[in-house]
Design an enzyme around this catalytic site. Structure first.
Site, PDB file in Angstrom:
ATOM      1  N   CYS B 187       0.800  -1.233   0.000  1.00 21.32           N
ATOM      2  CA  CYS B 187       0.000   0.000   0.000  1.00 21.32           C
ATOM      3  C   CYS B 187       0.829   1.278   0.000  1.00 21.32           C
ATOM      4  CB  CYS B 187      -0.942  -0.009   1.191  1.00 21.32           C
ATOM      5  SG  CYS B 187      -1.799  -1.575   1.346  1.00 21.32           S
ATOM      6  N   HIS B 327      -3.845   7.793   5.533  1.00 20.06           N
ATOM      7  CA  HIS B 327      -3.932   6.461   4.929  1.00 20.06           C
ATOM      8  C   HIS B 327      -5.353   5.941   5.182  1.00 20.06           C
ATOM      9  CE1 HIS B 327      -2.541   2.865   3.103  1.00 20.06           C
ATOM     10  NE2 HIS B 327      -2.740   2.122   4.171  1.00 20.06           N
ATOM     11  N   GLU B 338      -2.977   5.437  13.271  1.00 23.49           N
ATOM     12  CA  GLU B 338      -2.612   6.619  12.484  1.00 23.49           C
ATOM     13  C   GLU B 338      -2.970   7.886  13.259  1.00 23.49           C
ATOM     14  OE1 GLU B 338      -4.153   6.722   8.493  1.00 23.49           O
ATOM     15  OE2 GLU B 338      -2.817   8.379   7.935  1.00 23.49           O
ATOM     16  N   LYS B 359     -10.339   7.347   0.990  1.00 22.01           N
ATOM     17  CA  LYS B 359     -10.671   5.925   0.771  1.00 22.01           C
ATOM     18  C   LYS B 359     -12.144   5.665   1.099  1.00 22.01           C
ATOM     19  CE  LYS B 359      -6.152   3.696   1.417  1.00 22.01           C
ATOM     20  NZ  LYS B 359      -5.276   4.782   1.897  1.00 22.01           N
ATOM     21  N   HIS B 364      -9.834   1.334  -1.300  1.00 21.16           N
ATOM     22  CA  HIS B 364      -8.381   1.236  -1.145  1.00 21.16           C
ATOM     23  C   HIS B 364      -7.786   0.693  -2.439  1.00 21.16           C
ATOM     24  CE1 HIS B 364      -4.484   0.674   0.387  1.00 21.16           C
ATOM     25  NE2 HIS B 364      -4.735   0.099   1.560  1.00 21.16           N
ATOM     26  N   PHE B 423       1.383  -3.363   4.371  1.00 23.70           N
ATOM     27  CA  PHE B 423       1.844  -4.659   4.874  1.00 23.70           C
ATOM     28  C   PHE B 423       3.351  -4.756   4.688  1.00 23.70           C
ATOM     29  CE2 PHE B 423      -2.428  -6.983   4.059  1.00 23.70           C
ATOM     30  CZ  PHE B 423      -2.865  -6.613   5.315  1.00 23.70           C
TER      31      PHE B 423
END
Lengths: 107, 435
Positions: B187, B327, B338, B359, B364, B423
């Protein structure tokens, strides 16, 4: 343009199918694909296009073509550049025609 | 030598709303959702039955690509990348043949699993099923499947799977012979691709870079894979509002797809040719948590450090950041961490900075997330409008910032920041500034 030879292709089922396959693979209009058009030299086919064309011929005509079969059929000991000079639409038509004949003879 | 400055002079987008940056931005401004129920494949037995798919068929995409022959080696994501790049190059007004090709580069964030586009998945399954006609045949089935694949799959298919092919197509089309990089860090891929492209120009290795990213997981394998990891929302009943970052009812993200590509250019060069400038890229940093693959460390150390380093790089006072595009995936963990990280970096100022997750509207985009959110930041700076976090209704005690709920907002936006976390413990942060 050689009208006589072009008519031969138009009257030839294999030729019509091949022109269609080449046109799809290279996104080139069918009228620009003539019997003496050289697929690599004139139409700028890349190695991946040749793979594409070979696969489409296999699918269309229902037989497998060996990895070097088209190249070898022209003659041994030829350089890739020499092959490109000779690799025309009518050559390919003849190759497919012979292939079909030999498979029919085998049966 | 003074440090070279880097500006954005062109932008192109393919989003779940369709092709074009204007379509994307107008939907964001209006707070629209791109969510739809999945009908392109059977989802009866899948836990998630919705996504944010671009309303573009493969034929639509091919018709938008200038070099028609190249499409046969393009995955869906690769087509998105080319379409977005065409728009960005046109938008910039640059004449690409006037650029020194060896100082012209490409940098893209991708996933590189275009092999799993829907067409291939269906063909693959069909071949497997054809190979096994009875229980007793199962033992020899695998070799039969490989044989059938060799015989029946289009021989150019593997090219679609390589992560660098989208980037290579761009380099070939625009004769960009300089640095060419493909970053595949889940991502954070496209944020890093933009950041690394910025560094190429700033550090003198290139004058112009095509930079961005692209991805598409709106296929069975995408839904299955992300479902297995437990990160997708399963709120099928309320699919239109299920992507709800920072809301206490959030239960995961919605899969989106698309691309965003930018023309990054050395500032003096862009001035000389009289280019319109969206903004200057002023800060970038990337870090790794070096902790666990899918858990964020409790102290959010990696993401905090990425933001701090990017701010340091931009020589920006923390209190002068006007907007953060988070994010904000909408997973329980990300949004809480976050928020904590932003508060750790900005202190009390965090409460006065608008933070939104787009998003909530686009879903996403995975490798395409950073770049499309970078586009939102550029538009925010250009139009002085902050896009919202939609579907936000029920606050969460652990998420207590100003998330620009549900409606876009007119605001002074001179400096914008975008965060990306992925990830593998990946973190990236980008900062832009109005010129």
């Amino acid at each position: 343009m050689d009208t006589q030879v072009n008519n031969q292709i138009k009257n030839n089922d294999i030729g019509i199918k091949l022109v269609s396959i080449i046109s799809d693979a290279l996104r080139i209009a069918k009228e620009n694909i003539l019997p003496d058009t050289r697929i690599i030299t004139d139409l700028n086919a890349e190695s991946l296009d040749v793979l594409d064309i070979r696969f489409s011929i296999e699918q269309e005509f229902g037989f497998k073509i060996g990895e070097h079969e088209i190249f070898d059929a022209i003659g041994d000991g030829m350089s890739p550049a020499e092959f490109s000079e000779l690799f025309t639409v009518s050559y390919l038509t003849e190759f497919v025609d012979k292939k079909i004949q030999s498979l029919t003879a085998d049966q | 030598m003074n440090e070279r400055r880097v500006v954005v002079t062109g932008a192109g987008v393919v989003s779940p709303f369709g092709a074009g940056k204007d379509v994307y931005w107008s939907n964001l401004k209006e707070g629209k959702s791109a969510a739809s129920l999945i009908t392109s494949f059977d989802v009866t037995d899948l836990p998630t039955k919705f996504f944010a798919k671009a309303p573009l068929t493969e034929i639509d995409l091919e018709n938008l690509i200038e070099d028609r022959k190249s499409v046969k080696t393009m995955s869906r994501a690769s087509k998105f990348a080319m379409i977005a790049t065409q728009e960005a190059v046109k938008d910039s007004g640059i004449e690409t043949d006037m650029i020194d090709p060896y100082r012209f580069g490409t940098s893209m964030g991708t996933s590189g699993i275009g092999l799993w586009d829907l067409e291939y998945s269906n063909r693959f399954l069909e071949l497997v099923l054809n190979s096994v006609r009875s229980e007793t045949e199962k033992e020899q089935a695998f070799s039969k499947v490989w044989h059938n694949m060799m015989q029946n799959l289009h021989p150019l298919t593997p090219l679609k799977a390589l992560p660098n092919i989208p980037t290579a197509h761009l380099a070939i089309k625009y004769n960009a012979r300089g640095n060419c990089q493909t970053i595949s860090t889940a991502c954070t891929s496209s944020s890093q691709a933009i950041g690394e492209a910025y560094r190429q120009i700033r550090n003198g290795y290139a004058d112009v870079m095509i930079a961005g990213g692209s991805d598409s997981h709106t296929n069975p394998n995408g839904i299955v894979a992300f479902s297995m990891l437990g990160v997708l929302s399963k709120n099928n009943e309320e699919y239109k509002t299920a992507a709800r970052p920072f809301d206490s009812r959030r239960d995961g993200f919605m899969i989106g797809e698309g691309a965003a590509v930018f023309l990054l250019e050395e500032y003096e060069r862009s001035k000389k040719r009289g280019a319109d400038i969206y903004a200057e890229v002023t800060g970038y940093a990337s870090t790794n948590d070096a902790f666990r693959l899918t858990d964020e460390p409790p102290d959010a150390g990696g993401s905090i450090r990425a933001m701090e380093l990017a701010l340091e790089c931009a020589k920006t006072n923390k209190s002068s950041v006007d907007y953060i595009n988070a994010h904000g995936t909408g997973t329980k963990m990300n949004d809480k961490n976050e928020t904590y990280a932003i508060k750790s970096v900005f202190g009390e100022d965090a409460y006065s900075i608008p933070v939104s997750s787009t998003k909530s509207m686009t879903g996403h985009l995975i490798a395409g997330a950073g770049c499309i959110e970078f586009a939102a930041c550029l538009m925010a700076v250009k139009d002085q409008i902050i896009p919202p976090t939609i579907n936000y209704e029920v606050p969460d005690d652990l998420c207590d910032l100003d998330y620009v709920p549900n409606f876009s907002r007119d605001a002074k936006v001179s400096i914008a920041q975008t965060n990306s976390f992925g990830f593998g413990g990946q973190n990236a942060c980008l900062l832009i500034k109005k010129i």
